[in-house]
Enzyme design. Structure first.
Site: not given
Length: 255
Positions: A15, A36, A87, A150, A163
């Site tokens: 996704s 995945d 990813c 990120s 994170y």
């Protein structure tokens, strides 16, 4: 590097960013292995046709990821794995001290670091070992690794210690990895997305999502997974992009 007829392995491909990247590369004539932990990965690969293969694998597992690379090498028909777009990852939110005065859970912190940072290193080391065996293309290049960081690596918010640290680690690995792998003619890049419309954003209330979109200087909206995929494709074909982290965020700076 050419996308057409090249083979790529994409993690987190069930996704979001990974799925969009797989779709774009297949449309451009590439072969892809979708990797995945979600069992929906097989369905998505089937939708992409014979150029796509699914492989369920945990990015923190050496054995499972090696199997994924073996699947990609077989799909390439001895041409070798040309690139990896990594990813897969998780988002976590936890304050150092909660409202009741309790300290943050150490195991939860370690889990985030293990998936986002150690998992990235695991994928990168196996990718490098696989690509180092490739025959160089006409430009002397053997492969490219694209990691996902990120903007939290630079603009971490309250509750994002785990994170932000994990993504800052991904940023920190980019240049030394690129320098090291230059002798193997392998490039290493990272993309640092801002706020994007992905399943990871699904738990955020609509009001909060609208506020995030409004805080983007331009365009005033959340990013689209297809825009990440577009940048990933450009990195693949532009050989001068190496050892860098590209912010893909519409100019937003988190507070």
């Amino acid at each position: 590097m050419q996308v057409k007829e090249s083979t790529f392995l994409i993690t987190g491909a069930a996704s979001g960013l990974g799925a969009a990247t797989a779709e774009r590369l297949v449309a451009a004539g590439a072969k892809v292995v979708l990797c995945d932990v979600s069992d929906s990965i097989s369905r998505h690969a089937a939708q992409l046709g014979e150029r796509a293969k699914a492989c369920m694998a945990d990015i923190t597992s050496s054995e499972q990821m090696q199997l994924a690379f073996d699947v990609a090498a077989k799909l390439s028909e001895e041409k070798g794995v040309a690139g990896v777009i990594h990813c897969a990852g998780v988002i976590s939110v936890a304050k150092l001290v909660d409202r009741e005065g309790n300290p943050a859970d150490l195991d939860a912190y370690a889990k985030t670091i293990n998936i986002n940072l150690v998992g990235t290193f695991n994928v990168m080391r196996l990718a490098a070992a696989t690509m180092a065996k490739n025959t160089p293309n006409k430009d002397g290049e053997r492969g490219v690794i694209i990691n996902t960081a990120s903007i939290a690596a630079f603009d971490g918010q309250v509750g994002q210690c785990a994170y932000s640290a994990s993504k800052a680690g991904v940023v920190g690995m980019s240049l030394p990895a690129a320098r090291e792998l230059s002798r193997h003619a392998i490039r290493v890049m990272a993309i640092a997305p801002g706020v994007f419309e992905t399943p990871m954003m699904g738990d955020i209330p609509d009001e909060a999502a609208q506020a995030l979109a409004a805080s983007v200087p331009f365009p005033k909206r959340l990013g689209k997974a297809e825009e990440f995929a577009q940048l990933a494709e450009h990195i693949i074909v532009n050989s001068m992009l190496n050892g860098e982290v590209i912010r893909l965020d519409g100019g937003i700076r988190m507070q």
